[in-house]
Design an enzyme around this catalytic site. Structure first.
Site: not given
Ligand SMILES: [Zn+2]
Length: 425
Positions: A365, A285
Site C-alpha cells: 500500500d 501488486e
C-alpha cells in the site's frame, strides 16, 4: 504410550476447536453490536448506504453461523478418519487388490495417500456446495453452475493425480533409499518442486480453469503500461482474468517468480473501479513484486518445511504412533498421520504467517501511495473493494489478527492516511 499420544492429540485438537469457536463467536457479537449502534467506521460513513451496510452484516453473519457447523462437521470427519478404522482398512485394501507386479512400497504408499486425499475432498463436498450454492448464491456472488462446479472438481482431481502421484512417489522413495538423512534430501526435492510449481502454475495450470487475456486497449491499459515502465515491471506480465465466470467477488493478485511472474486482475475488478482506482490496485501488486514478497514468504515456508521434515524423521520409526491408530509402521502411514495430526500443532503458525502477510500488505500500500504520488486512489480502491465484496466492516480485532492475511480496510486506510499526511500534505 499409544494412549498418551492419543491423549495429547485430543487435548490439542479440542483446544484448537475451542479457540476457533470463541474467535468466531466474538466476531459475531462484534458485528451485531456494531449493527445495533449503526457504528459504520469513519472512513466508510458517506461511502456505504444503510441498505448495503445491512447486507454486509447479513452476509458476514450468514458465513459466521455456517462456520459453527462446518467447524464441527470438519472435526467429526477428521476424528472418524483417525479413529473410525478407515485408515487401516484402506491400507489393507490397497495391499490386497494391488496386482503383485505393481506392489512396491512406493506405489502402495502413493495409492494410500491419494486415497486419503480423495476421502477428505469428498467429505468436504457438502460444506463447499452449501457455501457456494447456498450462501454465495443468496447474496448474489455465486456465478458458477453445477456442471462447471463439478468440472472444476474433476480437473482438480486429475491434477492431483498427475502432479501428486509422481511427487509422492519421489518423496517415499527418498524416505526409503537415502538413509538417516532422508529428510534433508526430501527438503531439497520439495523445495525444488515448490519452485517449479510457482513457475508452472500461472502459465500452465491456472489457464486450465480461467481465461487470461492481455488488458484491452484504452486509457487504463496505457496508464498501466506507463506505470509498469516506470517501475521496471514487464508489462507483458499483466493479465485480465474471467473471474466473473464463477463469482462476482473481485480481486487482483501477484504470482510467480522470474520470467513467470504475473499480475492478474479479475474482470470484475475492472468493471467495478474507476481508472484511478484500478491503477492504484496495480501499483499495489507491483509493490509486492518490487519488495520481493513472494521470495520472502518462500524463505519462511522453507524454514517451516525443514523443521517439519526433521520432526517427521524422528517419528517415522516410532512404533507406538502407528499402533495408536491401528496402523502398520510404514513411510506412507507416517506421512498421512503426520499431516492429519499436525493441524492442532501448526494451527498456531497461522496467525504468525498472517502477521508477515499483513506486513507485506502495508508495504505494498505504501509503495502504491508513493508511486502514484498520493494515497487517495488506493484508499478509494480499498473502500470500493470492501463495499462491493460486502466485506465485514467491523471484524473483532482478535478474529482479524488470527485469521486475516490482509489488514482490515480500516487499518489499511488509517495507515495510508498517515503516510499521506506525513509526506504529501
Ligand atoms: Zn496485496
Amino acid at each position: 504410550m499409544p494412549n498418551l499420544i492419543i491423549g495429547i492429540f485430543l487435548i490439542l485438537f479440542t483446544l484448537e476447536f475451542v479457540i476457533e469457536f470463541i474467535l468466531n463467536e466474538l466476531n459475531i457479537r462484534q458485528v451485531r453490536k456494531s449493527r445495533t449502534a449503526q457504528a459504520v467506521p469513519e472512513f466508510f460513513q458517506d461511502k456505504i448506504s444503510g441498505d448495503v451496510y445491512e447486507q454486509s452484516v447479513r452476509y458476514t453473519l450468514a458465513k459466521a453461523s455456517f462456520q459453527r457447523w462446518s467447524e464441527v462437521y470438519g472435526r467429526i470427519m477428521i476424528f472418524l478418519l483417525l479413529f473410525g478404522g478407515i485408515l487401516p482398512l484402506l491400507d489393507n485394501l490397497i495391499i490386497r487388490i494391488l496386482p503383485q507386479i505393481l506392489s512396491s512400497s512406493q506405489i502402495t504408499g502413493v495409492l494410500f495417500c491419494l486415497g486419503v486425499g480423495v476421502i477428505l475432498s469428498v467429505a468436504s463436498l457438502p460444506i463447499d456446495l452449501y457455501s457456494t450454492f447456498g450462501i454465495e448464491s443468496r447474496f448474489g456472488f455465486n456465478k458458477t453452475t453445477l456442471p462447471l462446479y463439478f468440472l472444476d472438481k474433476l480437473k482438480g482431481l486429475i491434477l492431483g493425480v498427475l502432479i501428486g502421484a509422481p511427487f509422492l512417489f519421489v518423496v517415499l522413495w527418498l524416505m526409503q533409499a537415502t538413509g538417516e538423512y532422508w529428510w534433508l534430501w526430501a527438503f531439497v526435492f520439495v523445495t525444488i518442486f515448490q519452485f517449479l510449481m510457482i513457475i508452472i502454475f500461472p502459465t500452465f495450470i491456472a489457464p486450465w480453469f480461467n481465461r487470461f487475456e492481455p488488458l484491452p486497449s484504452g486509457e487504463l491499459r496505457d496508464r498501466i503500461m506507463a506505470l509498469a515502465n516506470q517501475i521496471g515491471f514487464k508489462a507483458s506480465g499483466i493479465f485480465l482474468m474471467d473471474g466473473s465466470k464463477r463469482s462476482a467477488h473481485s480481486n487482483a493478485y501477484f504470482t510467480g517468480i522470474g520470467k513467470a511472474k504475473r499480475i492478474v486482475l479479475f474482470d470484475t475488478l475492472i468493471e467495478q473501479m474507476t481508472i484511478d482506482q484500478g491503477l492504484a490496485v496495480l501499483a499495489h501488486e507491483m509493490g509486492h513484486y518490487k519488495m520481493k514478497h513472494i521470495r520472502r514468504m518462500m524463505v519462511v515456508q522453507c524454514a517451516i518445511l525443514i523443521v517439519g521434515l526433521y520432526i517427521l524423521s524422528r517419528l517415522v520409526n516410532y512404533e507406538p504412533l502407528f499402533t495408536a491408530f491401528g496402523l502398520q509402521p510404514s513411510n506412507h502411514a507416517a506421512l498421512v498421520l503426520f499431516s492429519l495430526l499436525s493441524g492442532p500443532f501448526t494451527f498456531y503458525l497461522g496467525p504468525l504467517m498472517n502477521l508477515l502477510s499483513r506486513k507485506h500488505e502495508y508495504e505494498a500500500d505504501r509503495f502504491a501511495a508513493f508511486t502514484l504520488g498520493n494515497g487517495k486512489p488506493m484508499e478509494e480502491a480499498l473502500i470500493n473493494l470492501t463495499v462491493k465484496n460486502l466485506s465485514n466492516l467491523t471484524p473483532h480485532r482478535w478474529y482479524s489478527a488470527y485469521h486475516y492475511s490482509h489488514p482490515t480496510p480500516t487499518e489499511r486506510i488509517g495507515a495510508i492516511r498517515q503516510i499521506t499526511t506525513a509526506n504529501f500534505a
